[in-house]
Design a protein around this motif. Sequence first.
Motif, mmCIF file in Angstrom:
data_model
loop_
_atom_site.group_PDB
_atom_site.id
_atom_site.type_symbol
_atom_site.label_atom_id
_atom_site.label_comp_id
_atom_site.label_asym_id
_atom_site.label_seq_id
_atom_site.Cartn_x
_atom_site.Cartn_y
_atom_site.Cartn_z
ATOM 1 N N LEU A 1 0.808 -1.218 0.000
ATOM 2 C CA LEU A 1 0.000 0.000 0.000
ATOM 3 C C LEU A 1 0.849 1.279 0.000
ATOM 4 O O LEU A 1 0.570 2.197 -0.800
ATOM 5 C CB LEU A 1 -0.967 -0.009 1.180
ATOM 6 N N ARG B 1 2.061 1.915 -3.500
ATOM 7 C CA ARG B 1 0.988 2.338 -4.392
ATOM 8 C C ARG B 1 0.631 3.800 -4.142
ATOM 9 O O ARG B 1 0.372 4.558 -5.092
ATOM 10 C CB ARG B 1 -0.232 1.442 -4.198
ATOM 11 N N GLU B 2 0.652 4.216 -2.885
ATOM 12 C CA GLU B 2 0.389 5.619 -2.562
ATOM 13 C C GLU B 2 1.480 6.523 -3.131
ATOM 14 O O GLU B 2 1.186 7.592 -3.695
ATOM 15 C CB GLU B 2 0.295 5.789 -1.048
ATOM 16 N N ALA C 1 1.089 6.723 -6.961
ATOM 17 C CA ALA C 1 -0.056 7.560 -7.328
ATOM 18 C C ALA C 1 0.293 9.041 -7.202
ATOM 19 O O ALA C 1 -0.019 9.848 -8.090
ATOM 20 C CB ALA C 1 -1.259 7.209 -6.459
ATOM 21 N N GLU C 2 0.949 9.419 -6.110
ATOM 22 C CA GLU C 2 1.344 10.806 -5.910
ATOM 23 C C GLU C 2 2.350 11.245 -6.968
ATOM 24 O O GLU C 2 2.242 12.335 -7.548
ATOM 25 C CB GLU C 2 1.933 10.976 -4.513
ATOM 26 N N CYS D 1 -5.407 9.498 -11.108
ATOM 27 C CA CYS D 1 -5.516 8.198 -10.450
ATOM 28 C C CYS D 1 -5.564 8.341 -8.942
ATOM 29 O O CYS D 1 -5.082 9.325 -8.374
ATOM 30 C CB CYS D 1 -4.346 7.296 -10.838
ATOM 31 N N ARG D 2 -6.159 7.329 -8.325
ATOM 32 C CA ARG D 2 -6.127 7.167 -6.883
ATOM 33 C C ARG D 2 -5.323 5.919 -6.567
ATOM 34 O O ARG D 2 -5.062 5.090 -7.435
ATOM 35 C CB ARG D 2 -7.548 7.046 -6.332
ATOM 36 N N THR D 3 -4.997 5.763 -5.312
ATOM 37 C CA THR D 3 -4.166 4.628 -4.898
ATOM 38 C C THR D 3 -4.777 3.292 -5.301
ATOM 39 O O THR D 3 -4.074 2.385 -5.762
ATOM 40 C CB THR D 3 -3.959 4.661 -3.376
ATOM 41 N N ILE E 1 -3.899 1.584 -8.694
ATOM 42 C CA ILE E 1 -2.522 1.147 -8.961
ATOM 43 C C ILE E 1 -2.397 -0.347 -8.662
ATOM 44 O O ILE E 1 -2.705 -0.806 -7.561
ATOM 45 C CB ILE E 1 -1.499 1.905 -8.088
ATOM 46 N N THR F 1 9.470 7.970 -1.077
ATOM 47 C CA THR F 1 8.888 8.947 -0.152
ATOM 48 C C THR F 1 9.938 9.789 0.546
ATOM 49 O O THR F 1 9.651 10.916 0.965
ATOM 50 C CB THR F 1 8.022 8.235 0.899
#
Length: 494
Positions: free
Chosen positions: A173, A176-177, A180-181, A191-193, A196, A379
């Motif tokens: 997860l 995927r976040e 998406a960002e 798109c949203r998480t 993906i 991140t």
Amino acid sequence: MRIASLPDFLLQRIDRATGGPVNRQIYQVLRAAILTHQLPAGLQLPSSRELARELAMSRNTVTHAYEQLIAEGYLETRAGAGTFIADTVPDQIVDVCHNSRSDNDQAGYVGMSNRGAQLIRRAGVSPLQWGAFMPGVPDVTQFPNKIWSRLQNKHWRRLRADLLTYDQGGGYLPLREAIAEYLRVSRSVNCRTGQIIITTGIHQSIDLAAKLLGEHGDLAWVEEPCYWGTRSVCQSLGIEPVPIPVDAEGMQVPQADASQPPRFIFVTPSHQYPLGTVMSLSRRRLLLEYAAAHKAWIMEDDYDSEFRYGSRPLASLQGLDTHDRVLYMGTFSKTTFPGLRIGFLVVPEALSQAFTTGHSELYRGGQVFMQAILADFMTQGYFASHIRRMRVLYGERLRLLQQAVEHHFGDAIDFSDGDAGLHLALHLPRGCDDLAISREALAAGIITRPLSGYYMQPASARRGLMLGYACVPNEQIAPAFDKLAGIIKKHWPA
């Protein structure tokens, strides 16, 4: 073989110095002789005592070999008679082997289906994946391995069981976040998480979409020329690729004949592979409207949009889609290292749950531990920093290669793909055999791909060479091209 010659047969094949345990060697030699019919069924072997004496070794050594062969069914003992070669060959085996030979066997595709033989015959994969001028390979020696190792060690120290088991739910997860960002900001992807799906790369993304959205016999428009892997995956699933020519504006969308619309349309709009053209806005809108009208799925392959030199990265085709007909594919093979085998597929929101379930059902995804490391890598800013640094390095290597081409050929040869990506498409004049040049270059230690190999229709194929520069150190580019230029000049038409 006569039984009297068995000791000599064994002695010639046993290496007491470096061959390993002698009893194991006796077992292996006898087993091979039985399987190849050198020792026929029914033949009586000497007793273990007699054979040990002939071989000048311990009886236990021979006994252990005999016992293993008996246990596996190669030998049988008969009370009061001795040890014999067992008859393990079915009566029909000779006829079956004879009748199963086919033309495909003669061509080197033993046992292959017609589809499998065609796939292998047309394979574009290279036995070499590193060196001048291998296309599509990043410089993995420049990857920040110390940073990656530190992030990896952090997860090992705080190891969670869910990082070592099967992947569920479309992937890790936090990764995927992060994806998406990143796509929303850098590629204008809507798109949203949950949209993906983490895959192992472009090939698996195509495979998943084709299996869930396509049927055997469906048509797929592919660019002419196009990435060979797209054609191979489609053909392996019974989906027929239809070549659609590419010009300076991208794929030339057919408008006249709509009697057989495709189920899939495969495009590389931001950086056409292999020619490097960019699909115009008008062509993009036409393609989107066609797909909506004919219920076709557009597969957008955005394989290396991060690397543009002298211009800003272009927005995605998916970002213009208002009908939810685009599936967007990407990979980390070009931006990190190919061995990572992590890619992603962005699907329309209405398909997200089905694709999540289908992915788990078909592939039993894993690599969750590596996905966790990559999520931290993104991140914490290391991914963006690495891309910026490699963009500068690859831009410099592109200029060095362009200078080498101009030094040898001036205006006699032109090239495309001069503003982006990891390769340059060098166009050769008519009469140059790019296949022969590639073979001769490989023999000289230079890796290239013939441009004509990316076309489905040989009659319309352009001659040229695909030259990857990303994985070639700066100081090696000019000397390597000097060698390649000499080979090209040998094949230059009179």
